[in-house]
Design a protein around this motif. Structure first.
Motif, PDB file in Angstrom:
ATOM      1  N   THR A 178      94.042 112.352  -8.677  1.00 32.27           N
ATOM      2  CA  THR A 178      92.650 112.348  -8.235  1.00 32.27           C
ATOM      3  C   THR A 178      92.520 111.451  -7.000  1.00 32.27           C
ATOM      4  O   THR A 178      93.384 110.618  -6.725  1.00 32.27           O
ATOM      5  N   LEU A 179      91.440 111.665  -6.249  1.00 34.79           N
ATOM      6  CA  LEU A 179      91.072 110.806  -5.121  1.00 34.79           C
ATOM      7  C   LEU A 179      92.174 110.684  -4.063  1.00 34.79           C
ATOM      8  O   LEU A 179      92.289 109.663  -3.374  1.00 34.79           O
ATOM      9  N   SER A 180      92.977 111.730  -3.915  1.00 30.42           N
ATOM     10  CA  SER A 180      94.098 111.668  -2.976  1.00 30.42           C
ATOM     11  C   SER A 180      93.629 111.566  -1.522  1.00 30.42           C
ATOM     12  O   SER A 180      94.255 110.895  -0.695  1.00 30.42           O
ATOM     13  N   LYS A 181      92.517 112.215  -1.198  1.00 34.51           N
ATOM     14  CA  LYS A 181      92.008 112.147   0.171  1.00 34.51           C
ATOM     15  C   LYS A 181      91.423 110.769   0.463  1.00 34.51           C
ATOM     16  O   LYS A 181      91.544 110.257   1.579  1.00 34.51           O
ATOM     17  N   VAL A 182      90.795 110.167  -0.537  1.00 29.03           N
ATOM     18  CA  VAL A 182      90.301 108.799  -0.383  1.00 29.03           C
ATOM     19  C   VAL A 182      91.473 107.859  -0.104  1.00 29.03           C
ATOM     20  O   VAL A 182      91.397 106.976   0.743  1.00 29.03           O
ATOM     21  N   LYS A 183      92.571 108.077  -0.797  1.00 32.31           N
ATOM     22  CA  LYS A 183      93.756 107.222  -0.672  1.00 32.31           C
ATOM     23  C   LYS A 183      94.277 107.168   0.754  1.00 32.31           C
ATOM     24  O   LYS A 183      94.617 106.096   1.273  1.00 32.31           O
ATOM     25  N   ILE A 184      94.338 108.310   1.436  1.00 30.38           N
ATOM     26  CA  ILE A 184      94.966 108.345   2.763  1.00 30.38           C
ATOM     27  C   ILE A 184      93.967 108.244   3.903  1.00 30.38           C
ATOM     28  O   ILE A 184      94.358 108.090   5.061  1.00 30.38           O
ATOM     29  N   SER A 185      92.670 108.325   3.592  1.00 24.82           N
ATOM     30  CA  SER A 185      91.672 108.370   4.660  1.00 24.82           C
ATOM     31  C   SER A 185      91.644 107.066   5.452  1.00 24.82           C
ATOM     32  O   SER A 185      91.923 105.987   4.925  1.00 24.82           O
ATOM     33  N   GLY A 186      91.316 107.190   6.730  1.00 26.17           N
ATOM     34  CA  GLY A 186      91.226 106.012   7.587  1.00 26.17           C
ATOM     35  C   GLY A 186      92.525 105.255   7.674  1.00 26.17           C
ATOM     36  O   GLY A 186      92.529 104.023   7.758  1.00 26.17           O
ATOM     37  N   GLY A 187      93.644 105.981   7.662  1.00 24.95           N
ATOM     38  CA  GLY A 187      94.941 105.313   7.711  1.00 24.95           C
ATOM     39  C   GLY A 187      95.217 104.464   6.490  1.00 24.95           C
ATOM     40  O   GLY A 187      95.914 103.446   6.558  1.00 24.95           O
ATOM     41  N   GLY A 188      94.645 104.888   5.341  1.00 27.06           N
ATOM     42  CA  GLY A 188      94.841 104.149   4.099  1.00 27.06           C
ATOM     43  C   GLY A 188      93.829 103.035   3.891  1.00 27.06           C
ATOM     44  O   GLY A 188      93.938 102.260   2.938  1.00 27.06           O
ATOM     45  N   ARG A 189      92.808 102.991   4.768  1.00 30.55           N
ATOM     46  CA  ARG A 189      91.789 101.933   4.657  1.00 30.55           C
ATOM     47  C   ARG A 189      90.462 102.461   4.123  1.00 30.55           C
ATOM     48  O   ARG A 189      89.642 101.696   3.648  1.00 30.55           O
ATOM     49  N   CYS A 190      90.208 103.756   4.231  1.00 27.90           N
ATOM     50  CA  CYS A 190      89.012 104.441   3.741  1.00 27.90           C
ATOM     51  C   CYS A 190      87.745 104.029   4.493  1.00 27.90           C
ATOM     52  O   CYS A 190      87.074 103.061   4.145  1.00 27.90           O
ATOM     53  N   ASN A 191      87.434 104.814   5.502  1.00 31.28           N
ATOM     54  CA  ASN A 191      86.227 104.619   6.313  1.00 31.28           C
ATOM     55  C   ASN A 191      85.032 105.191   5.540  1.00 31.28           C
ATOM     56  O   ASN A 191      84.694 106.361   5.694  1.00 31.28           O
ATOM     57  N   VAL A 192      84.388 104.348   4.695  1.00 31.27           N
ATOM     58  CA  VAL A 192      83.435 104.860   3.708  1.00 31.27           C
ATOM     59  C   VAL A 192      82.128 105.373   4.310  1.00 31.27           C
ATOM     60  O   VAL A 192      81.475 106.237   3.738  1.00 31.27           O
ATOM     61  N   THR A 193      81.723 104.824   5.445  1.00 33.29           N
ATOM     62  CA  THR A 193      80.502 105.301   6.089  1.00 33.29           C
ATOM     63  C   THR A 193      80.454 104.768   7.511  1.00 33.29           C
ATOM     64  O   THR A 193      81.448 104.229   8.008  1.00 33.29           O
ATOM     65  N   ASN A 194      79.309 104.909   8.166  1.00 32.96           N
ATOM     66  CA  ASN A 194      79.142 104.465   9.539  1.00 32.96           C
ATOM     67  C   ASN A 194      77.801 103.742   9.672  1.00 32.96           C
ATOM     68  O   ASN A 194      76.811 104.142   9.063  1.00 32.96           O
ATOM     69  N   ALA A 195      77.785 102.703  10.484  1.00 34.78           N
ATOM     70  CA  ALA A 195      76.573 101.891  10.644  1.00 34.78           C
ATOM     71  C   ALA A 195      75.536 102.585  11.523  1.00 34.78           C
ATOM     72  O   ALA A 195      75.027 102.027  12.490  1.00 34.78           O
ATOM     73  N   THR A 196      75.230 103.826  11.173  1.00 32.95           N
ATOM     74  CA  THR A 196      74.169 104.587  11.829  1.00 32.95           C
ATOM     75  C   THR A 196      73.024 104.647  10.834  1.00 32.95           C
ATOM     76  O   THR A 196      72.983 105.515   9.967  1.00 32.95           O
ATOM     77  N   TYR A 197      72.097 103.705  10.941  1.00 29.01           N
ATOM     78  CA  TYR A 197      71.129 103.487   9.873  1.00 29.01           C
ATOM     79  C   TYR A 197      69.904 104.390   9.958  1.00 29.01           C
ATOM     80  O   TYR A 197      69.256 104.643   8.948  1.00 29.01           O
ATOM     81  N   SER A 198      69.578 104.873  11.134  1.00 31.40           N
ATOM     82  CA  SER A 198      68.448 105.791  11.277  1.00 31.40           C
ATOM     83  C   SER A 198      68.879 107.191  10.855  1.00 31.40           C
ATOM     84  O   SER A 198      69.912 107.695  11.312  1.00 31.40           O
ATOM     85  N   ILE A 199      68.107 107.820   9.991  1.00 27.55           N
ATOM     86  CA  ILE A 199      68.448 109.177   9.550  1.00 27.55           C
ATOM     87  C   ILE A 199      68.422 110.143  10.724  1.00 27.55           C
ATOM     88  O   ILE A 199      69.285 111.027  10.839  1.00 27.55           O
ATOM     89  N   ALA A 200      67.469 109.966  11.631  1.00 27.12           N
ATOM     90  CA  ALA A 200      67.384 110.835  12.808  1.00 27.12           C
ATOM     91  C   ALA A 200      68.654 110.741  13.649  1.00 27.12           C
ATOM     92  O   ALA A 200      69.137 111.739  14.183  1.00 27.12           O
ATOM     93  N   ALA A 201      69.210 109.525  13.763  1.00 24.63           N
ATOM     94  CA  ALA A 201      70.457 109.345  14.517  1.00 24.63           C
ATOM     95  C   ALA A 201      71.656 109.805  13.692  1.00 24.63           C
ATOM     96  O   ALA A 201      72.607 110.399  14.228  1.00 24.63           O
ATOM     97  N   LEU A 202      71.610 109.570  12.388  1.00 27.41           N
ATOM     98  CA  LEU A 202      72.731 109.920  11.508  1.00 27.41           C
ATOM     99  C   LEU A 202      73.025 111.412  11.529  1.00 27.41           C
ATOM    100  O   LEU A 202      74.181 111.837  11.658  1.00 27.41           O
TER     101      LEU A 202
END
Length: 406
Positions: free
Chosen positions: A41-65
């Protein structure tokens, strides 16, 4: 007391676990089971972001997101209104995962290790008594009097409600288990991919990163900027990957044969480049061209570009003629390379395509024609550019689906 129900989660990836945890947290009497087709399970989470897992982005406005999603941006507004970037950060903090924001807006666990995210999910599943069954590929899902009948490769099961979280599928037959529901599908295509340049000698510069390049698909309006990485097969990095996402269907229609224009100086145009170059040339007029860079790009790339336009580097800068100066400006702000093919990221691939968005009520993530079945993440015709946006869509759609609202 709420009536006990069987909830089946199809897919043991990011969206599947998040939806399962949400469903069990809100409906503790329900039996929630995750079915994953592979051994892990969670194999894509494991390798994402070079193994660091980029969980989200600091784009806080929904219009910008939503502007970071080539497909599904309008529909996602309804989802992000229920669970946005702020909520993601708060959720992980509540569950003892501290996050950190990079200068480029990408958000990672402080540990810089994707295993932190995996451990969080697995621990919550144990605490909530969510069952996880692996090596269970689903071959058919059918409606029944009480909900849904599930036929797996080696066994059968039933559920009152189902959350489909299978992720992006490389081919349309990856959704064959849904054929009895007659849902409209959009043919899957790669969305994030690197550009192959088999006939370009720039590949000899593999490993070089230009921190702020501007890229354009020739003959289109597709323009992006950001770091550009030269690889042994061509070009990658955010400046390329964002182009591939926005141009996914267009580039596929051209069989991935096109030309990309690169401005190695970022947003500096030819006029400004001329002014800056003139000032630097005057400053270093008595220096040999071979010994003195006059722009801030990696030295190996600088040497490559000088050779590409056949400038005599044994001369002094004061001896550079107008014609050669114009050639230099042009190669710096309008360098052109032929692309013939693509390379995707194997287990980390992202696709455009999947369940047609018109089939889904994005207020609940439920199929409009089939009450009781919900869809999340990249299995929908939703995809984001690089930078944590695909995970944010996974968390948000899974959170909404996990409410199990009718």
């Amino acid at each position: 007391m709420e009536k006990i129900q069987e909830i089946a989660i199809i897919g043991g990836g990011a969206a599947g676990f998040f939806a399962a945890i949400q469903a069990k947290s809100l409906h503790p009497t329900h039996q929630v089971t995750i079915y994953e087709k592979s051994k892990k399970t969670l194999s894509k989470v494991k390798i994402s972001g070079g193994g660091r897992c980029n969980v989200t982005n600091a784009t806080y406005s929904i219009a910008a997101l939503v502007k970071n999603y080539p497909r599904g941006n309008k529909a996602l507004k309804k989802v992000f209104a229920q669970f946005d970037v702020h909520d993601t950060i708060a959720w992980f903090k509540k569950n003892k995962v501290e996050l950190t924001t990079q200068n480029d807006g990408c958000i990672f666990p402080v540990s810089q290790n994707s295993q932190t995210i995996i451990d969080c999910f697995l621990n919550l599943c144990r605490q909530l008594k969510i069952e996880v069954i692996t090596e269970a590929p689903l071959t058919l899902l059918e409606k029944s009097d009480t909900g849904f009948d599930l036929t797996f490769r080696d066994f059968s099961a039933s559920a009152n409600k189902v959350i489909v979280a299978v992720g992006g599928q490389p081919k349309i037959n990856g959704f064959d288990f849904l054929k009895s529901l007659n849902l409209k599908m959009v043919e899957p295509l790669p969305s994030l991919f690197t550009f192959n340049m088999p006939n370009e000698s720039v590949r000899d510069l593999m490993g070089i990163v230009v921190e702020n390049a501007k890229t354009r698909i020739q003959g289109t309006k597709l323009v992006e900027d950001g770091p550009l990485l030269i690889t042994h097969w061509g070009m990658s990095g955010p400046a390329i990957l964002k182009l591939s996402a926005w141009g996914a269907r267009l580039l596929a229609a051209d069989n991935y044969h096109f030309k990309v224009q690169v401005n190695w100086l970022g947003n500096i145009n030819a006029e400004v480049a001329n002014e800056q170059l003139t000032a630097e040339i005057n400053k270093f007029s008595q220096k040999k061209i071979a010994n003195q860079k006059v722009v801030n790009i990696p030295s190996r790339l600088w040497d490559f570009l000088l050779k590409k336009i056949a400038i005599d580097t044994s001369k002094k800068w004061a001896e550079l003629g107008k014609k050669d100066k114009n050639k230099l400006i042009d190669v710096l702000v309008n360098d052109i390379y032929e692309v013939k093919g693509k390379t995707t990221f194997k287990e980390e691939f992202v696709t455009a395509g999947g369940i047609d968005l018109n089939e889904i009520d994005f207020n609940t993530m439920q199929a409009k024609k089939h009450p009781g079945i919900y869809f999340t993440g990249e299995g929908l015709d939703v995809d984001g550019i690089t930078g944590g946006f695909n995970f944010q869509a996974a968390w948000s759609t899974a959170f909404v689906a996990g409410k199990l609202l009718d």
